[in-house]
Scaffold this motif. Structure first.
Motif, PDB file in Angstrom:
ATOM      1  N   ALA A 453      -9.149 -15.007   5.268  1.00 46.18           N
ATOM      2  CA  ALA A 453      -8.796 -15.138   3.858  1.00 46.18           C
ATOM      3  C   ALA A 453      -7.518 -14.397   3.501  1.00 46.18           C
ATOM      4  O   ALA A 453      -6.929 -14.640   2.444  1.00 46.18           O
ATOM      5  N   LEU A 454      -7.068 -13.499   4.362  1.00 50.00           N
ATOM      6  CA  LEU A 454      -5.860 -12.728   4.057  1.00 50.00           C
ATOM      7  C   LEU A 454      -4.628 -13.620   3.964  1.00 50.00           C
ATOM      8  O   LEU A 454      -3.673 -13.296   3.262  1.00 50.00           O
ATOM      9  N   SER A 455      -4.649 -14.727   4.669  1.00 54.75           N
ATOM     10  CA  SER A 455      -3.494 -15.628   4.620  1.00 54.75           C
ATOM     11  C   SER A 455      -3.377 -16.325   3.270  1.00 54.75           C
ATOM     12  O   SER A 455      -2.369 -16.965   2.985  1.00 54.75           O
ATOM     13  N   CYS A 456      -4.417 -16.208   2.433  1.00 53.43           N
ATOM     14  CA  CYS A 456      -4.413 -16.862   1.126  1.00 53.43           C
ATOM     15  C   CYS A 456      -3.940 -15.937   0.012  1.00 53.43           C
ATOM     16  O   CYS A 456      -3.925 -16.314  -1.149  1.00 53.43           O
ATOM     17  N   LEU A 457      -3.525 -14.720   0.364  1.00 49.43           N
ATOM     18  CA  LEU A 457      -3.079 -13.776  -0.649  1.00 49.43           C
ATOM     19  C   LEU A 457      -1.629 -14.041  -1.024  1.00 49.43           C
ATOM     20  O   LEU A 457      -0.858 -14.546  -0.211  1.00 49.43           O
ATOM     21  N   PRO A 458      -1.220 -13.687  -2.234  1.00 49.62           N
ATOM     22  CA  PRO A 458       0.190 -13.855  -2.619  1.00 49.62           C
ATOM     23  C   PRO A 458       1.084 -12.943  -1.784  1.00 49.62           C
ATOM     24  O   PRO A 458       0.700 -11.824  -1.429  1.00 49.62           O
ATOM     25  N   THR A 459       2.264 -13.410  -1.491  1.00 49.79           N
ATOM     26  CA  THR A 459       3.166 -12.685  -0.582  1.00 49.79           C
ATOM     27  C   THR A 459       4.234 -11.876  -1.305  1.00 49.79           C
ATOM     28  O   THR A 459       5.048 -11.215  -0.659  1.00 49.79           O
ATOM     29  N   THR A 460       4.243 -11.920  -2.628  1.00 53.18           N
ATOM     30  CA  THR A 460       5.303 -11.228  -3.370  1.00 53.18           C
ATOM     31  C   THR A 460       4.821  -9.932  -4.000  1.00 53.18           C
ATOM     32  O   THR A 460       5.544  -9.322  -4.782  1.00 53.18           O
ATOM     33  N   VAL A 461       3.603  -9.502  -3.660  1.00 55.72           N
ATOM     34  CA  VAL A 461       3.028  -8.343  -4.347  1.00 55.72           C
ATOM     35  C   VAL A 461       3.724  -7.052  -3.924  1.00 55.72           C
ATOM     36  O   VAL A 461       4.180  -6.900  -2.790  1.00 55.72           O
ATOM     37  N   GLN A 462       3.778  -6.130  -4.873  1.00 53.66           N
ATOM     38  CA  GLN A 462       4.220  -4.765  -4.617  1.00 53.66           C
ATOM     39  C   GLN A 462       3.041  -3.800  -4.614  1.00 53.66           C
ATOM     40  O   GLN A 462       3.151  -2.682  -4.126  1.00 53.66           O
ATOM     41  N   TYR A 463       1.926  -4.247  -5.152  1.00 46.47           N
ATOM     42  CA  TYR A 463       0.703  -3.437  -5.180  1.00 46.47           C
ATOM     43  C   TYR A 463      -0.434  -4.327  -4.714  1.00 46.47           C
ATOM     44  O   TYR A 463      -0.686  -5.393  -5.286  1.00 46.47           O
ATOM     45  N   LEU A 464      -1.130  -3.889  -3.695  1.00 43.38           N
ATOM     46  CA  LEU A 464      -2.239  -4.663  -3.126  1.00 43.38           C
ATOM     47  C   LEU A 464      -3.433  -3.741  -2.943  1.00 43.38           C
ATOM     48  O   LEU A 464      -3.333  -2.700  -2.301  1.00 43.38           O
ATOM     49  N   ASP A 465      -4.574  -4.103  -3.505  1.00 38.60           N
ATOM     50  CA  ASP A 465      -5.797  -3.314  -3.394  1.00 38.60           C
ATOM     51  C   ASP A 465      -6.911  -4.204  -2.851  1.00 38.60           C
ATOM     52  O   ASP A 465      -7.431  -5.067  -3.560  1.00 38.60           O
ATOM     53  N   LEU A 466      -7.257  -3.973  -1.593  1.00 38.17           N
ATOM     54  CA  LEU A 466      -8.355  -4.699  -0.957  1.00 38.17           C
ATOM     55  C   LEU A 466      -9.424  -3.715  -0.476  1.00 38.17           C
ATOM     56  O   LEU A 466     -10.109  -3.969   0.519  1.00 38.17           O
ATOM     57  N   SER A 467      -9.550  -2.610  -1.169  1.00 39.21           N
ATOM     58  CA  SER A 467     -10.542  -1.612  -0.750  1.00 39.21           C
ATOM     59  C   SER A 467     -11.952  -2.121  -1.001  1.00 39.21           C
ATOM     60  O   SER A 467     -12.198  -2.945  -1.883  1.00 39.21           O
ATOM     61  N   TYR A 468     -12.866  -1.630  -0.178  1.00 40.50           N
ATOM     62  CA  TYR A 468     -14.287  -1.981  -0.282  1.00 40.50           C
ATOM     63  C   TYR A 468     -14.508  -3.496  -0.207  1.00 40.50           C
ATOM     64  O   TYR A 468     -15.223  -4.076  -1.019  1.00 40.50           O
ATOM     65  N   CYS A 469     -13.878  -4.117   0.744  1.00 37.33           N
ATOM     66  CA  CYS A 469     -14.022  -5.566   0.899  1.00 37.33           C
ATOM     67  C   CYS A 469     -14.644  -5.950   2.239  1.00 37.33           C
ATOM     68  O   CYS A 469     -14.678  -7.130   2.575  1.00 37.33           O
ATOM     69  N   ASP A 470     -15.098  -4.974   3.018  1.00 32.11           N
ATOM     70  CA  ASP A 470     -15.769  -5.239   4.299  1.00 32.11           C
ATOM     71  C   ASP A 470     -14.904  -6.026   5.266  1.00 32.11           C
ATOM     72  O   ASP A 470     -15.397  -6.863   6.027  1.00 32.11           O
ATOM     73  N   LEU A 471     -13.619  -5.756   5.236  1.00 32.37           N
ATOM     74  CA  LEU A 471     -12.707  -6.428   6.165  1.00 32.37           C
ATOM     75  C   LEU A 471     -12.772  -5.800   7.545  1.00 32.37           C
ATOM     76  O   LEU A 471     -12.804  -4.589   7.681  1.00 32.37           O
TER      77      LEU A 471
END
Length: 818
Positions: A453-471
């Protein structure tokens, strides 16, 4: 503002967040039921089931006491008299029905008093009179039958917050609050009966406060709200809150009871609990359109349709409601969103927060009016939400990243997305995502992302929070890659992972990074981590979120749960250059010390001599095994310096060997075996002699070979008492002048009796008698061995030839010829 309001309403009005006494842990009352802490300045007696104040336990230094959630029934005059420094007293949630008039007479420094939710039937005015420094007074939810304040309240000039009233107060009179007319409060709250019977106009007119709270139900007297709002007209508030405005019935009247809102200046209006139908909400919103109130919150309200509501088209809609923020929280009926069958009341709302309002979608026509907030794939979203900057759909059950990307790609000004606390991240619903290219902040913590699913994230972000996502590669990150590059990333959240190592190089390829959230990880407290923390804090370029409370040591075990901010490794342990310098310096110092010791104690000489002994003993052992070695061939081995050879040949040997019962003596000039190593000769002849005699002189001390012979004699006598060693001092010697390698000789001269050669001729006869006594009588075996040894020596000398004979003394030549 929000948290202050929640505290205000919760404490004043008994909000939902306050626990009931039955929900608190109970503790049996013991001899010392309270916990005294903070250097005897605080006492915690909360929930101890106390029925009286344990004043005997309280030290006079107390400044704060928490006696809430107990069973106290009274506060007597002596309970708090010995606490003159008391500033905070919490007595809420007890059963106090009596407070002595002198209860606080010695507590003039008291600033905070909470007697909320007790059983007082009268306001304890006389008891409160001495409290001239009181700032916060919470005394609502008691059994007062009226809310009239005594004149003493006018003297509480420092009072800032006041809550009063109770469930038995049936109404308010104009005289009730007159003592407060000259006080400027920060917060005021009043609680009345659920069945308000009367309200005298002007009752609240004297109140001057920035936060106003009402906890009263006007079901039976709805017109009271009109008079209340008139009393608040032309005043400025930060917050006005109504709690349980209609507690039992929905308002069915036609009179506009909210018309007074037009004349009130406030920043926020809150309706907490109560029953609201379409008519009542519409009535409030229409009046809000003409006010300065820009923040509205509806929370925990019971919404229902109005059976008499008539949809008259556009005239029924709310079209001019301009709000900076609208909160719709914990409303079970989602119909509240389109209470007038349209969504026009959202049209001019800048920030919309919808929490725990259970709905799944909105019809397509709603987007035309309100710009929409829930995706429906059958709708056309072009040109919708043209000014939307932040899109927050947290705390829902969204599952598809693809649908969200399709929805938000039409939002032209969108910058921030918050999808936290959803069910996003499945591989099936995270494919072919197309995001708006201006998204800079993506918050998606507490979801269920898979790696694909990471490939579906926006690529222009300056702030990314994926904490507590069981990755597998996200929330279980076990290490930070050294070449983690991101030229535009400004904020990074990595909390709740599994990495424990972090260093200065971890984020050096993120030049724009300004905020790092990396708490709740099993950190290894090492020098690298310490260096990273110190460098980050000192430079101030990167801000560590939740520092220091969320950053703790996991390894080593001795530092488990230690806050990293308190981890200070030694400077030596963390500076490799200093470690190398110290190691080199220490090694050099040790070498120099060893060299000095070797020089002082002549260790190289002893090492060399010991090596020679071992070699000689090994060869002697081989010869003895072959039958070539005999024991005690000589009665004595004579060790002397070459300079003393004349004395040995002309004095010593004639006196001991030329007599009826001669001694067999071994001297190196005559008896050493030609062709053998000198060391071997020394060791072998010392071992073959019963006694070893040293002729001591200044020349002896300077002789290298004499030193060897003395050392070997010492080794032979190891474990004995040197009884087979005879010392003959040929000339006076000062023991203190001997070199350090003669330490044993020094000891023997100090502790052993020695013979001294007399210079007077008449005393020499006695010297020889003493020497023969020390040597003892020669045995037959020694004489036999002597003859055999002489014969063997003569044979060997004759074989070697004349050059050796030159080294043999004259007396021995005669023996050889014989």
């Amino acid at each position: 503002m929000i948290w202050k309001l929640i505290h205000f309403s919760g404490v004043f009005l008994g909000a939902l967040t306050l626990p009931t006494p039955s929900s608190l842990p109970t503790t049996n009352t013991e001899e010392r039921p309270c916990q005294i802490y903070n250097s005897d300045r605080s006492a915690d007696c909360l929930g101890r089931q106390l029925d009286s104040i344990p004043w005997r336990q309280f030290p006079p230094t107390l400044e704060e006491i928490d006696l809430s959630y107990n069973k106290l029934q009274a506060v007597y005059a002596d309970d708090l008299f010995h606490l003159p420094k008391l500033r905070i007293l919490k007595l809420q949630y007890n059963n106090i029905s009596y407070i002595d008039n002198d209860a606080f007479r010695n507590n003039t420094l008291l600033e905070y008093l909470d007697i909320f939710n007790n059983s007082l039937q009268e306001i304890p005015a006389r008891a409160l009179t001495p409290l001239v420094n009181l700032k916060e007074l919470y005394m609502s939810n008691n059994l007062y039958i009226n809310a009239t304040l005594a004149d003493c309240f006018s003297k509480l000039s420092r009072l800032q917050v006041l809550s009063m009233g109770g469930p038995l107060v049936m109404g308010l009179k104009k005289k009730d609050f007159q003592p407060l007319k000259n006080l400027k409060l920060q917060g005021f709250a009043i609680k009345c009966s659920s069945h308000l019977h009367y309200y005298e106009p002007g009752s609240l007119e004297v109140i001057q406060t920035s936060q106003m709270g009402f906890d009263m139900a006007i079901d039976q007297h709805p017109n009271a709200l009109v008079h209340m709002l008139q009393d608040l007209a032309n005043k400025t508030f930060t917050v006005i809150q109504f709690r349980n405005l209609f507690e039992f019935t929905y308002y069915m009247g036609q009179e506009d009871i909210f018309q007074g809102l037009k004349h009130i200046k406030a920043k926020q209006l809150i309706f907490h609990r109560g029953k609201f139908n379409e008519n009542l909400i519409r009535m409030a919103l229409i009046n809000l359109q003409a006010t300065s109130i820009k923040r509205l919150r509806l929370q925990y309200i019971d919404f229902a349709r109005s059976p008499t509501f008539v949809d008259s088209g556009a005239s029924s809609s709310i079209t001019d409601l301009v709000l900076d923020k609208l909160d719709l929280w914990y409303i079970s009926n989602p119909d509240v969103l389109r209470f007038d069958w349209r969504f026009t009341w959202f049209k001019k709302v800048k920030q919309l927060s919808i929490q725990h309002v259970y709905f799944n979608s909105a019809p397509c026509d709603s987007w035309v009016e309100m710009n929409g907030f829930v995706f429906n794939q059958r709708c056309d979203y072009k040109n919708t939400m043209p000014n939307l900057h932040t899109f927050n759909t947290s705390n829902n059950e969204l599952t598809s990243l693809k649908d969200l990307s399709s929805l938000t790609k039409e939002f032209q000004e969108l910058k921030v997305l918050d999808f936290s606390y959803n069910k996003l991240g499945s591989a099936k619903d995270s494919q072919n995502c197309v995001w708006k290219q201006n998204i800079t902040k993506f918050i998606a913590h507490h979801n269920n992302f898979v790696g694909e699913a990471l490939s579906c994230l926006p690529t222009t972000v300056q702030y990314l929070d994926l904490s507590y996502c069981d990755l597998d590669h996200g929330n279980k990150i076990k290490f930070i890659p050294s070449k983690w590059e991101s030229a535009s990333l400004q904020s990074l959240a990595l909390d709740g992972n599994s990495f424990g190592l972090i260093s200065k190089k971890s984020f050096e390829d993120m030049p724009q990074l300004s905020q790092l959230q990396a708490g709740n990880n099993p950190y290894h407290c090492t020098c690298e981590l310490h260096a990273f923390i110190q460098d980050t804090i000192s430079k101030g370029k990167v801000n560590l979120t939740n520092w220091p409370e969320n950053y703790k040591c996991y390894h080593p075990e001795a530092l488990l749960n230690t806050v990293i901010a308190k981890y200070f490794p030694g400077h030596v342990a963390c500076d490799i250059r200093l470690v190398i310098i110290i190691c080199v310096a220490t090694t050099t110092a040790v070498i120099l010390i060893l060299m000095l010791i070797c020089y002082i104690f002549d260790l190289p000489w002893y090492t060399k001599a010991t090596y020679q002994i071992i070699r000689a003993k090994y060869r002697a052992h081989k010869e003895k095994a072959a039958g070539d070695l005999e024991t005690f061939t000589y009665h004595a081995f004579i060790s002397y310096s070459h300079s003393d050879a004349d004395w040995v040949r002309h004095q010593l040997l004639p006196c001991l060997e030329n007599n009826t019962n001669p001694y067999r003596l071994c001297i190196h000039e005559r008896d050493f075996m030609p062709g053998k190593w000198i060391i071997d000769n020394i060791i072998e002849n010392i071992e073959s002699s019963r006694k070893v005699m040293f002729i001591l002189s200044r020349h002896f001390v300077n002789s290298e070979w004499c030193n060897y012979e003395l050392y070997f004699a010492q080794q032979r006598a190891m474990g004995k008492t040197f009884s087979d060693v005879i010392l003959v001092v040929k000339e006076p010697i000062d023991p203190n002048s001997l070199p350090s390698k003669y330490c044993k000789l020094k000891k023997m001269l100090s502790t052993k009796t020695y013979l001294e050669w007399p210079q007077q001729v008449n005393q020499q006869a006695f010297f020889w008698a003493q020497l023969r006594s020390v040597l003892g009588k020669p045995t037959t075996q020694e004489r036999a061995n002597s003859v055999k040894r002489r014969t063997l020596s003569a044979g060997r000398i004759s074989v070697i030839g004349p050059p050796i004979e030159e080294r043999v003394p004259e007396e021995d030549k005669m023996t050889v010829e014989k």
